[in-house]
Design a protein around this motif. Structure first.
Motif, PDB file in Angstrom:
ATOM      1  N   PRO A 312       0.809  -1.234   0.000  1.00  0.00           N
ATOM      2  CA  PRO A 312       0.000   0.000   0.000  1.00  0.00           C
ATOM      3  C   PRO A 312       0.835   1.273   0.000  1.00  0.00           C
ATOM      4  O   PRO A 312       0.365   2.324  -0.434  1.00  0.00           O
ATOM      5  N   ARG A 313       2.085   1.175   0.475  1.00  0.00           N
ATOM      6  CA  ARG A 313       2.953   2.355   0.534  1.00  0.00           C
ATOM      7  C   ARG A 313       3.899   2.451  -0.650  1.00  0.00           C
ATOM      8  O   ARG A 313       4.706   3.387  -0.738  1.00  0.00           O
ATOM      9  N   ALA A 314       3.821   1.484  -1.561  1.00  0.00           N
ATOM     10  CA  ALA A 314       4.776   1.445  -2.664  1.00  0.00           C
ATOM     11  C   ALA A 314       4.552   2.561  -3.672  1.00  0.00           C
ATOM     12  O   ALA A 314       5.497   3.018  -4.327  1.00  0.00           O
ATOM     13  N   GLY A 315       3.322   2.988  -3.855  1.00  0.00           N
ATOM     14  CA  GLY A 315       3.042   4.036  -4.837  1.00  0.00           C
ATOM     15  C   GLY A 315       3.026   3.501  -6.254  1.00  0.00           C
ATOM     16  O   GLY A 315       3.122   2.294  -6.497  1.00  0.00           O
ATOM     17  N   LEU A 316       2.917   4.402  -7.206  1.00  0.00           N
ATOM     18  CA  LEU A 316       2.799   4.004  -8.607  1.00  0.00           C
ATOM     19  C   LEU A 316       4.043   3.294  -9.125  1.00  0.00           C
ATOM     20  O   LEU A 316       3.945   2.395  -9.968  1.00  0.00           O
ATOM     21  N   PHE A 317       5.231   3.696  -8.620  1.00  0.00           N
ATOM     22  CA  PHE A 317       6.470   3.165  -9.200  1.00  0.00           C
ATOM     23  C   PHE A 317       7.391   2.527  -8.162  1.00  0.00           C
ATOM     24  O   PHE A 317       8.556   2.286  -8.437  1.00  0.00           O
ATOM     25  N   GLY A 318       6.884   2.215  -6.981  1.00  0.00           N
ATOM     26  CA  GLY A 318       7.615   1.404  -6.039  1.00  0.00           C
ATOM     27  C   GLY A 318       8.709   2.113  -5.273  1.00  0.00           C
ATOM     28  O   GLY A 318       8.982   3.305  -5.451  1.00  0.00           O
ATOM     29  N   SER A 319       9.362   1.320  -4.425  1.00  0.00           N
ATOM     30  CA  SER A 319      10.413   1.852  -3.554  1.00  0.00           C
ATOM     31  C   SER A 319      11.811   1.566  -4.063  1.00  0.00           C
ATOM     32  O   SER A 319      12.794   1.855  -3.373  1.00  0.00           O
ATOM     33  N   GLY A 320      11.924   0.984  -5.244  1.00  0.00           N
ATOM     34  CA  GLY A 320      13.239   0.757  -5.833  1.00  0.00           C
ATOM     35  C   GLY A 320      13.678  -0.691  -5.804  1.00  0.00           C
ATOM     36  O   GLY A 320      13.335  -1.450  -4.894  1.00  0.00           O
ATOM     37  N   PHE A 321      14.443  -1.077  -6.824  1.00  0.00           N
ATOM     38  CA  PHE A 321      14.939  -2.435  -6.953  1.00  0.00           C
ATOM     39  C   PHE A 321      15.803  -2.806  -5.753  1.00  0.00           C
ATOM     40  O   PHE A 321      16.679  -2.040  -5.336  1.00  0.00           O
ATOM     41  N   MET A 322      15.557  -3.967  -5.159  1.00  0.00           N
ATOM     42  CA  MET A 322      16.275  -4.520  -4.004  1.00  0.00           C
ATOM     43  C   MET A 322      15.943  -3.782  -2.705  1.00  0.00           C
ATOM     44  O   MET A 322      16.629  -3.977  -1.695  1.00  0.00           O
ATOM     45  N   SER A 323      14.895  -2.984  -2.707  1.00  0.00           N
ATOM     46  CA  SER A 323      14.535  -2.255  -1.482  1.00  0.00           C
ATOM     47  C   SER A 323      13.866  -3.152  -0.452  1.00  0.00           C
ATOM     48  O   SER A 323      13.908  -2.858   0.745  1.00  0.00           O
ATOM     49  N   PHE A 324      13.239  -4.239  -0.888  1.00  0.00           N
ATOM     50  CA  PHE A 324      12.533  -5.113   0.058  1.00  0.00           C
ATOM     51  C   PHE A 324      13.486  -5.644   1.123  1.00  0.00           C
ATOM     52  O   PHE A 324      13.106  -5.791   2.288  1.00  0.00           O
ATOM     53  N   GLY A 325      14.718  -5.928   0.734  1.00  0.00           N
ATOM     54  CA  GLY A 325      15.697  -6.450   1.682  1.00  0.00           C
ATOM     55  C   GLY A 325      16.093  -5.452   2.748  1.00  0.00           C
ATOM     56  O   GLY A 325      16.701  -5.830   3.758  1.00  0.00           O
ATOM     57  N   GLU A 326      15.766  -4.177   2.557  1.00  0.00           N
ATOM     58  CA  GLU A 326      16.040  -3.158   3.563  1.00  0.00           C
ATOM     59  C   GLU A 326      14.804  -2.795   4.365  1.00  0.00           C
ATOM     60  O   GLU A 326      14.903  -2.352   5.511  1.00  0.00           O
ATOM     61  N   LEU A 327      13.630  -2.975   3.763  1.00  0.00           N
ATOM     62  CA  LEU A 327      12.392  -2.553   4.414  1.00  0.00           C
ATOM     63  C   LEU A 327      11.667  -3.695   5.106  1.00  0.00           C
ATOM     64  O   LEU A 327      10.864  -3.461   6.015  1.00  0.00           O
ATOM     65  N   GLY A 328      11.909  -4.932   4.673  1.00  0.00           N
ATOM     66  CA  GLY A 328      11.231  -6.081   5.254  1.00  0.00           C
ATOM     67  C   GLY A 328      11.909  -6.562   6.519  1.00  0.00           C
ATOM     68  O   GLY A 328      12.848  -5.958   7.034  1.00  0.00           O
ATOM     69  N   CYS A 329      11.439  -7.682   7.016  1.00  0.00           N
ATOM     70  CA  CYS A 329      11.927  -8.215   8.292  1.00  0.00           C
ATOM     71  C   CYS A 329      13.390  -8.630   8.221  1.00  0.00           C
ATOM     72  O   CYS A 329      14.180  -8.288   9.097  1.00  0.00           O
ATOM     73  N   PHE A 330      13.758  -9.373   7.173  1.00  0.00           N
ATOM     74  CA  PHE A 330      15.094  -9.967   7.116  1.00  0.00           C
ATOM     75  C   PHE A 330      15.997  -9.198   6.169  1.00  0.00           C
ATOM     76  O   PHE A 330      15.651  -8.927   5.024  1.00  0.00           O
ATOM     77  N   GLU A 331      17.153  -8.904   6.661  1.00  0.00           N
ATOM     78  CA  GLU A 331      18.102  -8.088   5.915  1.00  0.00           C
ATOM     79  C   GLU A 331      18.545  -8.790   4.633  1.00  0.00           C
ATOM     80  O   GLU A 331      18.990  -9.938   4.652  1.00  0.00           O
ATOM     81  N   GLY A 332      18.395  -8.092   3.511  1.00  0.00           N
ATOM     82  CA  GLY A 332      18.863  -8.594   2.225  1.00  0.00           C
ATOM     83  C   GLY A 332      18.020  -9.682   1.613  1.00  0.00           C
ATOM     84  O   GLY A 332      18.393 -10.246   0.582  1.00  0.00           O
ATOM     85  N   MET A 333      16.860 -10.008   2.194  1.00  0.00           N
ATOM     86  CA  MET A 333      16.043 -11.120   1.700  1.00  0.00           C
ATOM     87  C   MET A 333      14.888 -10.600   0.852  1.00  0.00           C
ATOM     88  O   MET A 333      14.203  -9.659   1.240  1.00  0.00           O
ATOM     89  N   SER A 334      14.695 -11.226  -0.299  1.00  0.00           N
ATOM     90  CA  SER A 334      13.557 -10.891  -1.148  1.00  0.00           C
ATOM     91  C   SER A 334      12.311 -11.577  -0.612  1.00  0.00           C
ATOM     92  O   SER A 334      12.404 -12.479   0.233  1.00  0.00           O
ATOM     93  N   PRO A 335      11.118 -11.200  -1.100  1.00  0.00           N
ATOM     94  CA  PRO A 335       9.897 -11.853  -0.599  1.00  0.00           C
ATOM     95  C   PRO A 335       9.704 -13.282  -1.094  1.00  0.00           C
ATOM     96  O   PRO A 335       8.739 -13.943  -0.712  1.00  0.00           O
ATOM     97  N   HIS A 336      10.608 -13.779  -1.950  1.00  0.00           N
ATOM     98  CA  HIS A 336      10.480 -15.121  -2.512  1.00  0.00           C
ATOM     99  C   HIS A 336       9.178 -15.267  -3.297  1.00  0.00           C
ATOM    100  O   HIS A 336       8.630 -16.367  -3.415  1.00  0.00           O
ATOM    101  N   ASN A 337       8.713 -14.177  -3.827  1.00  0.00           N
ATOM    102  CA  ASN A 337       7.489 -14.162  -4.625  1.00  0.00           C
ATOM    103  C   ASN A 337       7.622 -13.022  -5.620  1.00  0.00           C
ATOM    104  O   ASN A 337       7.668 -11.847  -5.219  1.00  0.00           O
TER     105      ASN A 337
END
Length: 448
Positions: A312-337
């Protein structure tokens, strides 16, 4: 460009089984990975597909979602901080290029691609099963979970199971073309390799293969009896593999039941954590610290919770490539989806465009798959790649998914063009026997 269908088909088969090939190459060389070799291998296979499968590129409306996705990724790169390293950027570029490489494969060569994929993956699965067995039976060569570290890789059997899925799909969609001895030998290989991989605690990819076999039985009357027989063999082999490693299988079952919230199935204290959960400074999910870091189901559950929080916070064009690994629970981990990653990192527009690709391509083959084995092959292969991308997906490392999608769109665009030409010229439809090509009798890269 030189049109050599057999060479293009071999390049296609080697590209979609890249993860298995890398395990074998790097394992025997004693390496954990080598970036230049990986990029060269993938680049050469894609170039070979373009050069030897060359046909006139015909733009299709089905290309629009992919172009929109690329545009959204470009905008996301421009407006967000740069997080990715060179390795990930090269992989992302190769993955996007794979779609366009697949567009150069001709529909007329679908039978050759299917046959070549059958023989190539058969060799890979056979090699993978042989090298896995010693690691499986030796207690000193696998970890606490019972997952064997084949040639130094703990995910080797998962990679081999990707090739097994392609092999099963190729056999299922071409069973009537083979002599009895080849069918029987293939079934024996499937039974043995499935038992070995199940005993290695491979789960999700084997479930995806089962789903594809069930889809084959559902949509193809011609292959229904064989598909049901294959499904029985596959399930029995999984059961045999799990029974042979019942202690490890029980642990994984407890991990699954643990997520129901029933404390009777808690695995806390059975084994000490392999590593402490490392929470990102920007993580906002309170449950992050409570995740059992040994439980892959719990980890994926947390990753999806992070994704639903971030989308919901990503917006029209997202938070940037590889950003999930900084914003999610586990450091450097993609959502595996892949879908969740695209929505978070490339935004809502890119996510919607990617969703259209995931939905429209397999649905376009449903009607024709019932009477055409070539179309059944593409339907099941697309479905298999999509299922893998929903469980193991990392968008920069899903070259096989985009290569298959490109090939599928190439076939669909040729179908559309032929139909339009017949309508305009008022020509009768040809029967399948008039257009089918004879098949000669002889005839899922996630680690850098």
């Amino acid at each position: 460009m030189i049109r050599i269908p057999n060479a293009a088909s071999l390049a296609f088969a080697l590209a979609v089984s890249g993860s298995s090939v890398f395990v074998l190459i790097y394992g025997f060389l004693g390496l954990s990975g080598f970036g230049a070799l990986t990029a060269s291998y993938l680049g050469l296979t894609l170039i070979s597909v373009v050069v030897f499968g060359s046909q006139d590129f015909r733009f299709s409306t089905l290309d629009v979602p992919l172009l929109v996705l690329i545009a959204c990724a470009g905008v996301s790169f421009a407006k967000n901080p740069f997080r990715a390293d060179l390795r990930e950027l090269v992989l992302l570029a190769l993955t996007a290029s794979a779609y366009f490489a697949g567009r150069f494969l001709a529909k007329e060569n679908l039978g050759i691609v299917r046959t070549t994929s059958f023989w190539t993956t058969a060799a890979i699965v056979c090699a993978g099963t042989i090298v896995t067995f010693p690691y499986l039976v030796s207690e000193s060569l696998h970890g606490t979970f019972g997952r064997p570290f084949v040639l130094g890789f703990d995910s080797a059997t998962t990679a081999f199971s990707f090739s097994l899925g392609i092999f099963v799909i190729a056999l299922l969609s071409s069973e009537k073309n083979w002599p009895l001895w080849i069918r029987n030998a293939s079934l024996a290989l499937i039974a043995i390799s499935t038992a070995v991989f199940a005993a290695s605690m491979v789960r999700f990819s084997l479930l995806a293969i089962m789903a594809c076999i069930a889809l084959g039985a559902l949509f193809s009357r011609r292959q229904r009896r064989f598909a049901l027989s294959l499904l029985v063999i596959f399930v029995a082999s999984i059961a045999l593999g799990l029974i042979s490693r019942s202690n490890n299988a029980n642990l994984y079952l407890r991990y699954m039941l643990e997520e129901t919230g029933d404390e009777r199935f808690s695995t806390v204290g059975i084994y000490p954590p392999s590593h402490e959960a490392k929470r990102n400074a920007g993580a906002t999910t309170p449950s992050c610290e409570k995740v059992n870091t040994r439980n892959s189901i719990a980890i994926r559950k947390q990753l999806m919770a992070d994704a639903f929080d971030l989308i919901p916070r990503a917006g029209l064009f997202g938070s940037g490539f590889m950003s999930f690994g900084e914003l999610g629970c586990f450091e450097g981990m993609s959502p595996h989806n892949d879908l969740a990653q695209v929505f978070v990192e490339f935004g809502w527009i890119g996510g919607i465009a990617f969703s259209l690709l995931l939905a429209v391509i397999p649905l376009s083959f449903l009607k024709s798959a019932g009477c055409d084995d070539d179309m059944l092959f593409l339907l099941l292969l697309s479905a298999f790649m999509i299922m893998l991308s929903m469980i193991y997906g990392q968008i920069a490392r899903d070259l096989p998914l985009f290569l298959v999608f490109g090939f599928a769109v190439s076939v669909l665009s040729r179908n559309d063009g032929s139909a339009a030409a017949r309508k305009y010229l008022k020509l009768p439809h040809r029967t399948r026997t008039e257009t089918a090509l004879p098949i000669e009798k002889s005839n899922h890269f996630r680690s850098w």
